[in-house]
Design an enzyme around this catalytic site. Structure first.
Site, PDB file in Angstrom:
ATOM      1  N   ASP A   1     -41.068   6.765   2.471  1.00 40.13           N
ATOM      2  CA  ASP A   1     -40.405   5.413   1.508  1.00 40.13           C
ATOM      3  C   ASP A   1     -40.060   4.482   2.385  1.00 40.13           C
ATOM      4  O   ASP A   1     -40.145   4.391   3.833  1.00 40.13           O
ATOM      5  CB  ASP A   1     -38.791   6.453   2.490  1.00 40.13           C
ATOM      6  CG  ASP A   1     -37.688   5.890   1.218  1.00 40.13           C
ATOM      7  OD1 ASP A   1     -37.409   4.708   1.261  1.00 40.13           O
ATOM      8  OD2 ASP A   1     -37.265   6.521   0.363  1.00 40.13           O
TER       9      ASP A   1
ATOM     10  N   ASN B   1     -39.104  -4.021   6.755  1.00 37.58           N
ATOM     11  CA  ASN B   1     -40.254  -2.991   7.750  1.00 37.58           C
ATOM     12  C   ASN B   1     -41.647  -3.597   7.133  1.00 37.58           C
ATOM     13  O   ASN B   1     -42.695  -4.364   8.074  1.00 37.58           O
ATOM     14  CB  ASN B   1     -40.203  -1.941   6.937  1.00 37.58           C
ATOM     15  CG  ASN B   1     -38.680  -1.166   7.619  1.00 37.58           C
ATOM     16  OD1 ASN B   1     -38.603  -1.405   8.767  1.00 37.58           O
ATOM     17  ND2 ASN B   1     -38.088  -0.344   6.763  1.00 37.58           N
TER      18      ASN B   1
ATOM     19  N   TYR C   1     -29.614  -5.108  -7.423  1.00 39.63           N
ATOM     20  CA  TYR C   1     -31.118  -5.175  -7.498  1.00 39.63           C
ATOM     21  C   TYR C   1     -31.577  -6.337  -7.241  1.00 39.63           C
ATOM     22  O   TYR C   1     -32.265  -7.021  -6.620  1.00 39.63           O
ATOM     23  CB  TYR C   1     -31.546  -4.785  -9.133  1.00 39.63           C
ATOM     24  CG  TYR C   1     -32.116  -4.870  -9.528  1.00 39.63           C
ATOM     25  CD1 TYR C   1     -33.626  -3.540  -9.149  1.00 39.63           C
ATOM     26  CD2 TYR C   1     -33.381  -5.946 -10.190  1.00 39.63           C
ATOM     27  CE1 TYR C   1     -35.591  -4.328  -9.284  1.00 39.63           C
ATOM     28  CE2 TYR C   1     -34.517  -5.715 -11.107  1.00 39.63           C
ATOM     29  CZ  TYR C   1     -34.863  -6.010 -10.364  1.00 39.63           C
ATOM     30  OH  TYR C   1     -37.477  -5.419 -10.273  1.00 39.63           O
TER      31      TYR C   1
HETATM   32  P1  NAD Z   1     -41.626   1.600 -11.605  1.00 39.65           P
HETATM   33  O1  NAD Z   1     -39.896   1.708 -11.618  1.00 39.65           O
HETATM   34  O2  NAD Z   1     -42.188   2.202 -11.797  1.00 39.65           O
HETATM   35  O3  NAD Z   1     -42.110   0.875 -10.191  1.00 39.65           O
HETATM   36  C1  NAD Z   1     -41.205   1.482  -8.999  1.00 39.65           C
HETATM   37  C2  NAD Z   1     -42.086   2.011  -8.019  1.00 39.65           C
HETATM   38  O4  NAD Z   1     -41.511   2.161  -6.669  1.00 39.65           O
HETATM   39  C3  NAD Z   1     -41.875   3.653  -7.882  1.00 39.65           C
HETATM   40  O5  NAD Z   1     -43.392   4.575  -7.868  1.00 39.65           O
HETATM   41  C4  NAD Z   1     -41.100   4.183  -6.994  1.00 39.65           C
HETATM   42  O6  NAD Z   1     -41.085   5.340  -7.157  1.00 39.65           O
HETATM   43  C5  NAD Z   1     -41.235   3.720  -6.088  1.00 39.65           C
HETATM   44  N1  NAD Z   1     -40.330   3.265  -5.280  1.00 39.65           N
HETATM   45  C6  NAD Z   1     -38.980   2.848  -5.246  1.00 39.65           C
HETATM   46  N2  NAD Z   1     -37.576   3.246  -4.279  1.00 39.65           N
HETATM   47  C7  NAD Z   1     -39.080   3.413  -2.628  1.00 39.65           C
HETATM   48  C8  NAD Z   1     -38.732   3.347  -1.980  1.00 39.65           C
HETATM   49  N3  NAD Z   1     -37.580   3.436  -1.084  1.00 39.65           N
HETATM   50  N4  NAD Z   1     -40.092   3.701  -0.779  1.00 39.65           N
HETATM   51  C9  NAD Z   1     -41.057   3.941  -1.929  1.00 39.65           C
HETATM   52  N5  NAD Z   1     -41.544   3.490  -3.042  1.00 39.65           N
HETATM   53  C10 NAD Z   1     -39.707   3.355  -3.573  1.00 39.65           C
HETATM   54  O7  NAD Z   1     -40.739  -0.178 -11.396  1.00 39.65           O
HETATM   55  P2  NAD Z   1     -42.253  -0.951 -12.175  1.00 39.65           P
HETATM   56  O8  NAD Z   1     -42.117  -1.918 -13.821  1.00 39.65           O
HETATM   57  O9  NAD Z   1     -43.800  -1.016 -11.832  1.00 39.65           O
HETATM   58  O10 NAD Z   1     -41.887  -2.401 -10.767  1.00 39.65           O
HETATM   59  C11 NAD Z   1     -42.166  -2.554  -9.673  1.00 39.65           C
HETATM   60  C12 NAD Z   1     -42.034  -3.920  -9.683  1.00 39.65           C
HETATM   61  O11 NAD Z   1     -42.228  -5.062 -10.320  1.00 39.65           O
HETATM   62  C13 NAD Z   1     -40.682  -3.328  -8.917  1.00 39.65           C
HETATM   63  O12 NAD Z   1     -40.175  -4.115  -7.667  1.00 39.65           O
HETATM   64  C14 NAD Z   1     -39.599  -4.387  -9.670  1.00 39.65           C
HETATM   65  O13 NAD Z   1     -38.559  -4.878  -8.994  1.00 39.65           O
HETATM   66  C15 NAD Z   1     -40.488  -5.132 -10.094  1.00 39.65           C
HETATM   67  N6  NAD Z   1     -40.254  -5.742 -11.311  1.00 39.65           N
HETATM   68  C16 NAD Z   1     -40.949  -5.541 -12.808  1.00 39.65           C
HETATM   69  C17 NAD Z   1     -40.261  -5.819 -13.403  1.00 39.65           C
HETATM   70  C18 NAD Z   1     -40.918  -5.140 -15.123  1.00 39.65           C
HETATM   71  O14 NAD Z   1     -40.292  -5.732 -16.263  1.00 39.65           O
HETATM   72  N7  NAD Z   1     -41.718  -3.966 -14.987  1.00 39.65           N
HETATM   73  C19 NAD Z   1     -39.437  -7.134 -14.021  1.00 39.65           C
HETATM   74  C20 NAD Z   1     -38.647  -8.051 -12.202  1.00 39.65           C
HETATM   75  C21 NAD Z   1     -39.742  -7.247 -11.786  1.00 39.65           C
END
Ligand code: NAD
Ligand code: UDP
Length: 312
Positions: A59, A100, A146
């Site tokens: 985490d 971190n 967020y």
């Molecule tokens: P997702 O939820 O599939 O991926 C996020 C990942 O982070 C997951 O595998 C989750 O288990 C992990 N995670 C969450 N909290 C955690 C923690 N405390 N420690 C370790 N791991 C943790 O979502 P995604 O769409 O793949 O998004 C990935 C990144 O891209 C995110 O930071 C998100 O904010 C950013 N983002 C995505 C989009 C989109 O449209 N998909 C748009 C803007 C920003």
């Protein structure tokens, strides 16, 4: 480029897993860190036999130590339903996770990229949104955990850069979709496709006139890799998104058409602070990264629909 040791936080998520695929394909050594909150081992199981891939349950709100050359910081739930499930944990993930990872980058001299978001623009008053726009964000609403978490992470990235010369890059990702999205994560593309494939009603929140600009995951990953490869003096923030903008009604119609579904539209209340419109200005990405999206909505939806058929 010589083999890089690359850390991907959130690497078992939708976007993180595609990024791990790409980095391994490019010949790098990848450490994938995830707590599996919204991600899944299933997304990276095909990589487990690769000796250059390491999967670590961790985490990011606690420090992580590894000698690496690059860090892609993606850990954070991205779907409103998931990030609002435990909002305090969401903001801790963005803020403490950034501290971190920046501390690690500082100690080992790694380059670090932050996956920021179009949500830093909130419900924008300027359309389309350039990087210079400071946004219109509610600081204490249900999306704030967020939006403000990601805004604070950008501040931390800039301050570690100014104060400690950490080599940073910030990308602002606009709505991105594709295979390996969690079918239950509540985002609009996965909801509409699952509902259409199951013949259930398609849930339109509000009147469906609100807009989003949808980017296919492969285009985003290319943009991320190009951003990380830029000279040290380019730090962003840079918008990465597809400027083609659609209303949610148009998206629903497209999904129904491509799935040959008999689903009907139902209208449900619009969630609080739901942005009315969103479209990236990508001039900066075009000029600095020589990048623009190649996959348009219909082609990307077809690939995504194929993936979701296994979950019906
Ligand atoms: P997702 O939820 O599939 O991926 C996020 C990942 O982070 C997951 O595998 C989750 O288990 C992990 N995670 C969450 N909290 C955690 C923690 N405390 N420690 C370790 N791991 C943790 O979502 P995604 O769409 O793949 O998004 C990935 C990144 O891209 C995110 O930071 C998100 O904010 C950013 N983002 C995505 C989009 C989109 O449209 N998909 C748009 C803007 C920003
Ligand atoms: N939305 C919708 N029906 C759904 C899920 C979402 O109409 O089943 C709408 C939502 O209100 C928003 C848009 O689709 O206006 C995009 O929502 P999503 O959660 O995918 O992303 P974000 O709001 O963070 O851009």
């Amino acid at each position: 480029m010589r083999k890089q040791r690359v850390l991907v936080t959130g690497g078992a998520g939708f976007l993180g897993s595609h990024l791990c695929d790409r980095l391994l394909k490019d010949g790098h050594d990848v450490i994938c860190v995830d707590n599996y909150f919204t991600g899944a081992k299933q997304n990276v199981v095909h990589l487990l036999d690769n000796p250059y891939f390491e999967l670590v349950r961790h985490d990011v709100i606690t420090p992580f130590y590894a000698e690496v050359d690059q860090i892609f910081n993606l850990a954070c739930p991205a779907s409103p339903i998931h990030y609002q499930h435990n909002p305090i944990k969401t903001i801790k993930t963005s803020v403490m996770g950034a501290i971190n990872m920046l501390g690690l980058a500082k100690r080992v001299g790694a380059k670090i990229l932050q996956a920021s978001t179009s949500e830093v623009y909130g419900d924008p008053n300027i359309h389309p949104q350039p990087e210079s726009y400071w946004g219109n964000v509610n600081p204490n609403g249900i999306r704030s955990c967020y939006d403000e978490g990601k805004r604070c992470a950008e501040t931390l990235f800039m301050d570690y850069h100014r104060q400690n010369n950490v080599k940073i890059k910030i990308i602002r990702i606009f709505n991105t979709y594709g295979p390996r999205m969690n079918p239950n994560d509540g985002r609009v593309v996965s909801n509409f496709i699952m509902q259409a494939l199951r013949g259930e009603n398609i849930t339109i929140y509000g009147n469906g006139e609100q807009t989003r600009s949808f980017q296919y995951c492969d285009d985003l990953i290319e943009g991320m890799i190009r951003t990380m490869a830029t000279d040290e003096d380019f730090i962003g923030p840079v918008n990465l998104g597809n400027p083609n903008e659609f209303t949610m009604l148009e998206l629903a119609q497209k999904v129904i058409e491509l799935t040959n579904s008999k689903s009907e539209l139902v209208f449900e209340p619009l969630p609080q602070d739901d942005p009315k419109q969103r479209q990236p200005n990508i001039d900066l990405a075009k000029s600095k990264l020589d990048w623009e999206p190649k996959v348009q909505l219909e082609e990307g939806l077809k690939k995504t629909i194929e993936y979701f058929k296994d979950f019906v």
